[in-house]
Design an enzyme around this catalytic site. Structure first.
Site, mmCIF file in Angstrom:
data_model
loop_
_atom_site.group_PDB
_atom_site.id
_atom_site.type_symbol
_atom_site.label_atom_id
_atom_site.label_comp_id
_atom_site.label_asym_id
_atom_site.label_seq_id
_atom_site.Cartn_x
_atom_site.Cartn_y
_atom_site.Cartn_z
ATOM 1 N N SER A 77 0.841 -1.199 0.000
ATOM 2 C CA SER A 77 0.000 0.000 0.000
ATOM 3 C C SER A 77 0.873 1.245 0.000
ATOM 4 O O SER A 77 1.851 1.325 0.746
ATOM 5 C CB SER A 77 -0.886 -0.032 1.249
ATOM 6 N N CYS A 107 -12.459 -0.384 17.991
ATOM 7 C CA CYS A 107 -13.802 -0.032 18.415
ATOM 8 C C CYS A 107 -14.809 -0.948 17.712
ATOM 9 O O CYS A 107 -14.976 -0.885 16.507
ATOM 10 C CB CYS A 107 -14.074 1.415 18.052
HETATM 11 N N1 PLP Z 1 -2.592 -4.834 5.910
HETATM 12 C C1 PLP Z 1 -1.875 -4.298 6.912
HETATM 13 C C2 PLP Z 1 -0.861 -5.141 7.602
HETATM 14 C C3 PLP Z 1 -2.084 -2.974 7.289
HETATM 15 O O1 PLP Z 1 -1.375 -2.468 8.295
HETATM 16 C C4 PLP Z 1 -3.054 -2.208 6.604
HETATM 17 C C5 PLP Z 1 -3.347 -0.832 7.012
HETATM 18 O O2 PLP Z 1 -3.101 -0.432 8.128
HETATM 19 C C6 PLP Z 1 -3.756 -2.808 5.542
HETATM 20 C C7 PLP Z 1 -3.501 -4.119 5.223
HETATM 21 C C8 PLP Z 1 -4.779 -2.036 4.755
HETATM 22 O O3 PLP Z 1 -4.140 -1.147 3.874
HETATM 23 P P1 PLP Z 1 -4.920 0.091 3.232
HETATM 24 O O4 PLP Z 1 -5.036 1.129 4.311
HETATM 25 O O5 PLP Z 1 -4.053 0.563 2.106
HETATM 26 O O6 PLP Z 1 -6.229 -0.400 2.758
#
Ligand code: PLP
Length: 410
Positions: free
Chosen positions: A222, A352
């Site tokens: 991401s 939450c």
């Molecule tokens: N996977 C992990 C390990 C994450 O820390 C996050 C976001 O905090 C995500 C997936 C989701 O990513 P995005 O915010 O780009 O949808």
């Protein structure tokens, strides 16, 4: 303001912003069109694909841009399920089983099995639950007290109908870096047909993943976790893997993820990935030193337990910028509000759910009791932070803890 919540999101890097701006102004061509303006967008998207691919040693055609880590994780799990189901259908068609009148065909009764861990992000856990609702069995591996799972645990869980293993590269709450390549190799050593996915959202551009493409089949990342814009991410799909489209429509992303490309976002992601990759060792060293300095300060507060593996100077087992602690006798949420009043941004490990604060599933999985988990705080540092900032945050927290403990006595 002191920003210590870089696992939630990061400030945009100047290089990423600079690369994006032309595509938010004059370079507005639709990358699918045929004229020069469009070709500029197309070239920029291809360049970003190369920049992202380089971080994991992949080829550009193995990178598929998405709207972020959550979509990539959904695609990985649901795509693997659909690919498996299709294969089952083909096997039945060959043997003629699905044709038998009055019999339940394999496609009607889903079956299948995936293996993941109890400490994954909700983007994985909720998608695994969705697959369960379709009839897939899911094994949630319980990690050890530091958050690690290991290859033999995974191998023990493999069944005849296992089609996917998904183990995160680094945990977003406690920073544990899993032995992902070792586990992927072990799984492929016994069964080449099982897909191996890793959610590398917290690791991409933060630690070396240079040869990950050799080991894993699917990898999620991401942009906004490494100084790129929000709302853009990628799924790496190893060349040759039969994997269907996730969003249907046009032919963007080789027809696997339709929709007009978010050109500016993709360009920003690529620039942030390239900058992180180029400066990764300096970033790791700076964040590790800052993390160690802050942990040393926090250790002066009585009743502080560090969550996850920790050794001074180590960036192989724990993300360099991650500090997760449980503090006895306080509520993490109350401390967060008080830190915010002092201009310090951090986070707690609780989520939450229906208006109630539930202790984090990650902290519970590593064996923290509910009241310990409720006293959790997470500080995640970036290369933009300074020692003065972490010292001030630790000193303010020490005051807050003694205030909260004083209150709790009555
Ligand atoms: N996977 C992990 C390990 C994450 O820390 C996050 C976001 O905090 C995500 C997936 C989701 O990513 P995005 O915010 O780009 O949808």
């Amino acid at each position: 303001m002191i920003y210590l919540d870089n696992a939630a999101t990061t400030q945009i890097e100047e290089t990423a912003l600079g690369a994006m701006l032309p595509f938010l102004k004059g370079e507005y061509g639709n990358a699918s069109a045929v004229y020069e303006l469009a070709r500029n967008s197309k070239r920029a998207v291809f360049n970003a694909r190369k920049q992202c691919a380089a971080v994991i040693g992949a080829a550009p055609n193995e990178i598929f841009f998405t709207s972020g880590g959550t979509e990539s994780d959904n695609w990985a799990l649901i795509g693997a399920y659909e690919a498996w189901k299709k294969k089952q259908g083909e096997a039945c068609a060959v043997s003629g089983k699905a044709e038998a009148p009055g019999k339940t065909s394999v496609t009607e009764k889903a079956g299948g099995h995936i293996i993941t861990t109890a400490t994954e992000h909700h983007a994985i856990l909720r998608t695994a639950e969705y697959l369960e609702s379709l009839g897939v069995s899911v094994t949630y591996l319980v990690p050890d007290g530091e958050g690690f799972v290991n290859a033999s645990q995974v191998l023990e869980a493999v069944r005849e109908d296992t089609f996917l293993v998904s183990v995160m590269t680094a945990n977003n709450e406690i920073g544990t870096i899993e032995p992902v390549c070792e586990i992927a190799d072990a799984v492929h050593g016994v069964r080449k047909d099982i897909l191996f996915h890793t959610d590398a959202v917290q690791a991409f551009g933060q630690i070396h993943l240079d040869s990950f493409a050799e080991h894993v089949d699917l990898l999620s990342a991401s942009s906004h976790k490494l100084g790129g814009p929000k709302g853009v991410g990628m799924l790496y799909i190893k060349d040759g893997i039969k994997f269907g489209s996730f969003v249907r429509g046009g032919m963007q992303e080789s027809g696997r993820r339709a929709g007009t490309e978010n050109v500016a976002g993709i360009v920003g992601f690529g620039a942030a990935a390239e900058a992180s990759f180029a400066g990764i060792d300096a970033k790791i060293n700076k964040e590790t030193a800052l993390r160690d300095r802050m942990i040393a300060e926090l250790s002066n507060i009585t009743g502080v337990i560090i969550n996850g593996p920790y050794e001074k100077g180590d960036s192989a087992k724990r993300l360099p910028g991650n500090i997760s602690v449980c503090i006895k006798g306080i509520e993490g949420e109350s401390a967060l509000i008080m830190l915010d009043r002092e201009g310090i941004c951090a986070s707690s490990g609780s989520a939450c759910t229906s208006g109630a604060r539930e202790p984090s599933h990650v902290l519970k999985a590593i064996g923290r009791a509910d009241d310990e988990a409720k006293g959790s705080l997470r500080f995640t540092l970036s290369h933009h932070n300074t020692g003065e900032e972490t010292d001030r945050a630790a000193a303010v927290l020490a005051e807050i803890v003694s205030k909260l403990r004083g209150r709790n006595r009555f």
